[in-house]
Design a protein around this motif. Sequence first.
Motif, mmCIF file in Angstrom:
data_model
loop_
_atom_site.group_PDB
_atom_site.id
_atom_site.type_symbol
_atom_site.label_atom_id
_atom_site.label_comp_id
_atom_site.label_asym_id
_atom_site.label_seq_id
_atom_site.Cartn_x
_atom_site.Cartn_y
_atom_site.Cartn_z
ATOM 1 N N ALA A 234 0.832 -1.158 0.205
ATOM 2 C CA ALA A 234 0.272 -0.019 -0.246
ATOM 3 C C ALA A 234 1.137 1.424 0.056
ATOM 4 O O ALA A 234 1.071 1.778 0.506
ATOM 5 C CB ALA A 234 -1.266 0.124 1.130
ATOM 6 N N SER A 235 1.225 1.954 -0.894
ATOM 7 C CA SER A 235 1.948 2.595 -1.601
ATOM 8 C C SER A 235 1.294 3.892 -0.804
ATOM 9 O O SER A 235 2.288 4.714 -0.537
ATOM 10 C CB SER A 235 2.314 2.916 -2.879
ATOM 11 N N GLY A 236 0.481 4.284 -1.223
ATOM 12 C CA GLY A 236 -0.255 5.455 -0.785
ATOM 13 C C GLY A 236 -0.922 5.528 0.928
ATOM 14 O O GLY A 236 -1.893 6.582 1.012
ATOM 15 N N GLU A 237 -0.658 5.057 1.532
ATOM 16 C CA GLU A 237 -1.223 4.218 3.421
ATOM 17 C C GLU A 237 0.161 4.548 4.450
ATOM 18 O O GLU A 237 1.156 3.636 3.351
ATOM 19 C CB GLU A 237 -2.123 3.830 2.832
ATOM 20 N N ARG A 238 0.012 4.827 5.267
ATOM 21 C CA ARG A 238 0.994 5.031 6.278
ATOM 22 C C ARG A 238 0.385 4.475 7.770
ATOM 23 O O ARG A 238 -0.975 5.208 7.843
ATOM 24 C CB ARG A 238 2.151 5.589 6.765
ATOM 25 N N PHE A 239 0.667 4.409 8.554
ATOM 26 C CA PHE A 239 0.554 3.931 9.886
ATOM 27 C C PHE A 239 1.410 4.266 10.851
ATOM 28 O O PHE A 239 2.659 4.054 10.771
ATOM 29 C CB PHE A 239 0.346 1.869 9.836
ATOM 30 N N LYS A 240 1.219 4.201 12.024
ATOM 31 C CA LYS A 240 1.531 4.608 13.366
ATOM 32 C C LYS A 240 1.162 3.879 14.382
ATOM 33 O O LYS A 240 -0.504 3.859 14.553
ATOM 34 C CB LYS A 240 1.803 5.655 13.364
ATOM 35 N N ALA A 241 1.629 3.114 15.594
ATOM 36 C CA ALA A 241 1.020 2.830 17.074
ATOM 37 C C ALA A 241 1.927 3.412 17.955
ATOM 38 O O ALA A 241 2.919 3.591 17.718
ATOM 39 C CB ALA A 241 1.268 1.083 16.264
ATOM 40 N N THR A 242 0.406 2.924 19.213
ATOM 41 C CA THR A 242 1.401 4.468 20.515
ATOM 42 C C THR A 242 -0.049 2.509 21.115
ATOM 43 O O THR A 242 -0.332 2.492 21.280
ATOM 44 C CB THR A 242 0.263 4.928 21.115
ATOM 45 N N ALA A 243 1.353 1.975 21.896
ATOM 46 C CA ALA A 243 0.512 1.066 22.580
ATOM 47 C C ALA A 243 1.379 1.322 24.382
ATOM 48 O O ALA A 243 1.975 2.131 24.747
ATOM 49 C CB ALA A 243 1.530 -0.913 22.488
ATOM 50 N N TYR A 244 0.338 0.761 25.386
ATOM 51 C CA TYR A 244 0.233 0.957 26.318
ATOM 52 C C TYR A 244 0.338 -0.532 27.164
ATOM 53 O O TYR A 244 -0.309 -0.550 27.248
ATOM 54 C CB TYR A 244 -0.781 2.148 27.087
ATOM 55 N N VAL A 245 0.970 -0.718 27.834
ATOM 56 C CA VAL A 245 0.774 -1.587 28.939
ATOM 57 C C VAL A 245 0.935 -1.022 30.576
ATOM 58 O O VAL A 245 1.673 -0.693 31.025
ATOM 59 C CB VAL A 245 2.215 -2.603 29.007
ATOM 60 N N LEU A 246 -0.407 -1.548 30.764
ATOM 61 C CA LEU A 246 -1.685 -0.953 31.526
ATOM 62 C C LEU A 246 -0.887 -1.435 32.905
ATOM 63 O O LEU A 246 -1.634 -1.019 34.143
ATOM 64 C CB LEU A 246 -2.972 -0.942 31.822
ATOM 65 N N GLY A 247 -0.465 -2.714 32.808
ATOM 66 C CA GLY A 247 0.009 -3.217 34.782
ATOM 67 C C GLY A 247 0.935 -4.396 35.261
ATOM 68 O O GLY A 247 1.639 -5.129 33.624
ATOM 69 N N ARG A 248 1.259 -4.672 36.230
ATOM 70 C CA ARG A 248 2.208 -5.272 36.435
ATOM 71 C C ARG A 248 2.049 -7.216 36.294
ATOM 72 O O ARG A 248 2.454 -7.519 36.408
ATOM 73 C CB ARG A 248 3.032 -5.434 37.672
ATOM 74 N N GLN A 249 0.360 -7.578 36.097
ATOM 75 C CA GLN A 249 0.054 -8.900 36.360
ATOM 76 C C GLN A 249 -0.155 -8.442 34.909
ATOM 77 O O GLN A 249 -0.645 -7.878 33.979
ATOM 78 C CB GLN A 249 -1.214 -8.945 36.767
#
Length: 190
Positions: free
Chosen positions: A124-139
Motif C-alpha cells: 500500500a504505497s499511498g498509506e501509512r500507519f503509526k501505533a502507540t501501545a500502553y502496557v497498563l499493569g504488572r499483572q
Amino acid sequence: MTSQPQIPSAPSPAGGRLLAAFAALALLAGCGAGQVRTPGDDEYNVSNRRDEALRLSGSASEGILIFGTDRTRRGGADAGAGPGLGVNAFLWRATLDTLSFMPLVSADPFGGVIITDWYSPPQASGERFKATAYVLGRQLRSDGVRVQVFRQVQQGGQWVDVPTASSTNTEMEDRVLTRARELRVMSAGR
C-alpha cells in the motif's frame, strides 16, 4: 550633686525575644537529655529497622529491593514483572515483538508506553500507519494492554488522517496477548 537612684527599666523588645529564644533552646535540649544515642544503636547496627520490618512481613531476603520487587521470590501474581520494569515483562516483550515490523520512536518500560514511527507497507504505497501501545499493569491480564493505531493516506501530496477500523486496535491487542501467553509458557518450561 545628688545622685538619684536608678529605676530599673522594662526590658527592650529585642532583649525579650533573645530571652525567649534561649528558653526555647533550653527546653529543646532537655527533651532528648534522657536518650544517649551512639552510632551503633540504629544507623550502623546489623539489626536495623529495615531488616526487622522485612523479618516481620515474611519477606526477609538478601540484597537490595528494587522497585519493591524481591528478586529471590518466584511465582505469585507478579511473576512476569521483572525487577527493573514498571509493567508486566511478558506483555512488554510481546508488545515489542508484535510491533517490531514498525520503526520504534520511543519505549518507556517504567511507564509502559511504546510509540512507533510511521510505517508504509510495501503493498500500500499511498498509506501509512503509526501505533502507540500502553502496557497498563504488572499483572498478565487481558485488559493489561491497549494499542491505538493511526492511519494516514496521501492525497494531493499531503498526508491526511483517516480513521482506522475499530477492529484494528482490538486485533493488535489480541496479537500482543497471544504472544504474551506464548512467552509465559516458554518461561514456565525452563
